[in-house]
Write a protein that holds these residues in place. Structure first.
Motif, PDB file in Angstrom:
ATOM      1  N   PHE A 153      -1.583  10.901  10.944  1.00 35.18           N
ATOM      2  CA  PHE A 153      -1.649   9.800   9.974  1.00 35.18           C
ATOM      3  C   PHE A 153      -0.727  10.058   8.780  1.00 35.18           C
ATOM      4  CE2 PHE A 153      -6.214   9.374  11.634  1.00 35.18           C
ATOM      5  CZ  PHE A 153      -5.819   8.489  12.632  1.00 35.18           C
ATOM      6  N   THR A 154       0.553  10.157   9.085  1.00 32.65           N
ATOM      7  CA  THR A 154       1.551  10.371   8.046  1.00 32.65           C
ATOM      8  C   THR A 154       1.748   9.089   7.245  1.00 32.65           C
ATOM      9  OG1 THR A 154       2.689  11.989   9.438  1.00 32.65           O
ATOM     10  CG2 THR A 154       3.938  11.038   7.593  1.00 32.65           C
ATOM     11  N   LEU A 155       1.662   9.181   5.938  1.00 35.75           N
ATOM     12  CA  LEU A 155       1.802   8.017   5.073  1.00 35.75           C
ATOM     13  C   LEU A 155       3.227   7.474   5.151  1.00 35.75           C
ATOM     14  CD1 LEU A 155       0.601   6.180   2.849  1.00 35.75           C
ATOM     15  CD2 LEU A 155       1.343   7.893   1.187  1.00 35.75           C
ATOM     16  N   GLU A 156       3.356   6.164   5.443  1.00 35.17           N
ATOM     17  CA  GLU A 156       4.673   5.541   5.558  1.00 35.17           C
ATOM     18  C   GLU A 156       5.014   4.645   4.373  1.00 35.17           C
ATOM     19  OE1 GLU A 156       6.984   5.975   7.780  1.00 35.17           O
ATOM     20  OE2 GLU A 156       5.900   7.250   9.184  1.00 35.17           O
ATOM     21  N   GLY A 157       4.015   3.914   3.835  1.00 37.26           N
ATOM     22  CA  GLY A 157       4.286   3.031   2.715  1.00 37.26           C
ATOM     23  C   GLY A 157       3.420   1.800   2.744  1.00 37.26           C
ATOM     24  N   VAL A 158       3.771   0.809   1.925  1.00 37.33           N
ATOM     25  CA  VAL A 158       3.039  -0.457   1.836  1.00 37.33           C
ATOM     26  C   VAL A 158       3.907  -1.559   2.420  1.00 37.33           C
ATOM     27  CG1 VAL A 158       1.967  -2.131   0.286  1.00 37.33           C
ATOM     28  CG2 VAL A 158       1.802   0.314  -0.222  1.00 37.33           C
ATOM     29  N   TYR A 159       3.324  -2.360   3.318  1.00 41.73           N
ATOM     30  CA  TYR A 159       4.091  -3.391   4.009  1.00 41.73           C
ATOM     31  C   TYR A 159       3.369  -4.732   3.968  1.00 41.73           C
ATOM     32  CZ  TYR A 159       6.825   0.485   5.879  1.00 41.73           C
ATOM     33  OH  TYR A 159       7.617   1.598   6.003  1.00 41.73           O
ATOM     34  N   PRO A 160       4.123  -5.831   3.930  1.00 43.11           N
ATOM     35  CA  PRO A 160       3.503  -7.163   3.995  1.00 43.11           C
ATOM     36  C   PRO A 160       3.091  -7.492   5.422  1.00 43.11           C
ATOM     37  CG  PRO A 160       5.874  -7.376   3.931  1.00 43.11           C
ATOM     38  CD  PRO A 160       5.582  -5.904   3.755  1.00 43.11           C
ATOM     39  N   GLU A 221      -4.779  10.979  -3.638  1.00 44.68           N
ATOM     40  CA  GLU A 221      -3.588  11.708  -3.216  1.00 44.68           C
ATOM     41  C   GLU A 221      -2.536  10.756  -2.644  1.00 44.68           C
ATOM     42  OE1 GLU A 221      -2.309  15.356  -0.165  1.00 44.68           O
ATOM     43  OE2 GLU A 221      -4.408  14.713  -0.347  1.00 44.68           O
ATOM     44  N   ASP A 222      -3.006   9.805  -1.805  1.00 43.84           N
ATOM     45  CA  ASP A 222      -2.070   8.839  -1.221  1.00 43.84           C
ATOM     46  C   ASP A 222      -1.516   7.894  -2.283  1.00 43.84           C
ATOM     47  OD1 ASP A 222      -2.284   9.942   1.245  1.00 43.84           O
ATOM     48  OD2 ASP A 222      -3.615   8.417   2.089  1.00 43.84           O
ATOM     49  N   LYS A 223      -2.327   7.544  -3.261  1.00 46.97           N
ATOM     50  CA  LYS A 223      -1.837   6.703  -4.353  1.00 46.97           C
ATOM     51  C   LYS A 223      -0.700   7.397  -5.101  1.00 46.97           C
ATOM     52  CE  LYS A 223      -6.123   4.131  -5.235  1.00 46.97           C
ATOM     53  NZ  LYS A 223      -7.245   3.906  -6.185  1.00 46.97           N
ATOM     54  N   GLU A 224      -0.866   8.701  -5.347  1.00 50.29           N
ATOM     55  CA  GLU A 224       0.178   9.465  -6.032  1.00 50.29           C
ATOM     56  C   GLU A 224       1.454   9.503  -5.202  1.00 50.29           C
ATOM     57  OE1 GLU A 224      -1.331  13.288  -6.987  1.00 50.29           O
ATOM     58  OE2 GLU A 224      -2.876  12.542  -8.359  1.00 50.29           O
ATOM     59  N   ASP A 225       1.286   9.671  -3.862  1.00 52.45           N
ATOM     60  CA  ASP A 225       2.458   9.710  -2.980  1.00 52.45           C
ATOM     61  C   ASP A 225       3.169   8.362  -2.953  1.00 52.45           C
ATOM     62  OD1 ASP A 225       2.044  12.348  -2.363  1.00 52.45           O
ATOM     63  OD2 ASP A 225       1.062  11.957  -0.440  1.00 52.45           O
ATOM     64  N   LEU A 226       2.399   7.290  -2.952  1.00 52.08           N
ATOM     65  CA  LEU A 226       3.000   5.959  -2.942  1.00 52.08           C
ATOM     66  C   LEU A 226       3.807   5.718  -4.217  1.00 52.08           C
ATOM     67  CD1 LEU A 226       0.039   3.874  -1.473  1.00 52.08           C
ATOM     68  CD2 LEU A 226       2.231   4.315  -0.359  1.00 52.08           C
ATOM     69  N   ILE A 227       3.236   6.117  -5.336  1.00 49.05           N
ATOM     70  CA  ILE A 227       3.928   5.959  -6.624  1.00 49.05           C
ATOM     71  C   ILE A 227       5.196   6.805  -6.648  1.00 49.05           C
ATOM     72  CG2 ILE A 227       3.768   6.358  -9.103  1.00 49.05           C
ATOM     73  CD1 ILE A 227       0.762   5.707  -8.879  1.00 49.05           C
ATOM     74  N   ASP A 228       5.100   8.042  -6.166  1.00 50.23           N
ATOM     75  CA  ASP A 228       6.257   8.937  -6.153  1.00 50.23           C
ATOM     76  C   ASP A 228       7.390   8.380  -5.297  1.00 50.23           C
ATOM     77  OD1 ASP A 228       4.962  10.695  -7.799  1.00 50.23           O
ATOM     78  OD2 ASP A 228       4.302  12.038  -6.178  1.00 50.23           O
ATOM     79  N   ASN A 229       7.038   7.570  -4.279  1.00 47.87           N
ATOM     80  CA  ASN A 229       8.043   7.004  -3.376  1.00 47.87           C
ATOM     81  C   ASN A 229       8.337   5.536  -3.680  1.00 47.87           C
ATOM     82  OD1 ASN A 229       8.708   9.086  -1.073  1.00 47.87           O
ATOM     83  ND2 ASN A 229       6.511   9.276  -1.450  1.00 47.87           N
TER      84      ASN A 229
END
Length: 250
Positions: A153-160, A221-229
């Motif tokens: 479950f590698t975090l990829e990002g936010v998508y529509p 943790e995922d929120k921080e990663d999303l912000i960082d990316n």
């Protein structure tokens, strides 16, 4: 007697489906179909009258069993009955949107869909959303989700995401569950497609294995990663409705 136009036939079919979806408490679908059938002048056994109504509202218009209304008088009777049904009920106008995030399962993983009957909606979703009647337009579900890939479950990002994909049609109602064009069914199919065949960002080797549809289910943790990316997760969630401008449905 004059025959109904194609537009009148489609409007009458839609209104019949909507009356079945919004039938009074305690009245079964069969009893509502029987009432409508008798309103249209059908006679005979109850089962035959119900079958006649089913043939009118079938979504497969090319089926040899599909039937149309015979005359404009029948259309008028449906219009009159529909107006009486919704007299004290709000029908959505040109623009309509409501948050349905609380009524869907917030986290989905690919293995969920090994069960062919897996339902992406939470129990009570139909009653909570209220068998919404759409007015001039047909329903759309749209929103954003957090995507993950791989067995880890590698975090990829936010998508529509929305319900306007490929062969999936728009919906006439939310609550009419025998209607294959219903948003309830369409969104279940859309989620299966997301996990079964949709690669992330056009990459053929990277597929969705986990999706989050609620901001409250995203870990810190995922929120921080999303912000960082440079990903914004403020709009993660789903809305149901329809929109005047076609571009808004993307």
């Amino acid at each position: 007697m004059a025959k109904p136009t194609d537009i009148q036939q489609e409007r009458a079919r839609t209104r019949i489906k909507q009356m079945i979806a919004t039938r009074p408490p305690g009245r079964t679908k069969g009893k509502e179909k029987l009432r409508i059938g008798k309103l249209l002048g059908y006679k005979g056994k109850d089962s035959n009258i119900i079958r006649s109504v089913d043939r009118i509202i079938t979504t497969d218009r090319k089926s040899p069993s599909a039937r149309n209304l015979r005359n404009k008088e029948q259309v008028k009777k449906i219009d009159r009955s529909f107006r009486n049904r919704v007299r004290n009920q709000t029908i959505t106008g040109d623009d309509f949107e409501t948050d349905i995030t609380p009524y869907v399962k917030p986290v989905l993983v690919k293995s969920d869909f090994q069960d062919p009957k897996f339902d992406v909606w939470l129990p009570g979703a139909i009653a909570a959303i209220g068998k919404k009647i759409f007015g001039k337009r047909r329903g759309v579900i749209r929103g954003e989700y957090v995507s993950y890939s791989g067995s880890a479950f590698t975090l990829e990002g936010v998508y529509p995401i929305n319900s306007l994909t490929g062969q999936f049609p728009l919906a006439t109602t939310f609550g009419y569950l025998d209607n294959k064009e219903d948003l309830y069914h369409i969104w279940n199919k859309r989620m299966r497609t997301l996990f079964e065949s949709r690669p992330i960002d056009g990459k053929s080797s990277t597929f969705v294995t986990k999706a989050i549809f609620s901001k409250g289910s995203i870990t810190d943790e995922d929120k921080e990663d999303l912000i960082d990316n440079d990903f914004s997760f403020g709009n993660v969630g789903l809305d149901m409705g329809y929109y005047v401008k076609k571009g808004e449905q993307k």
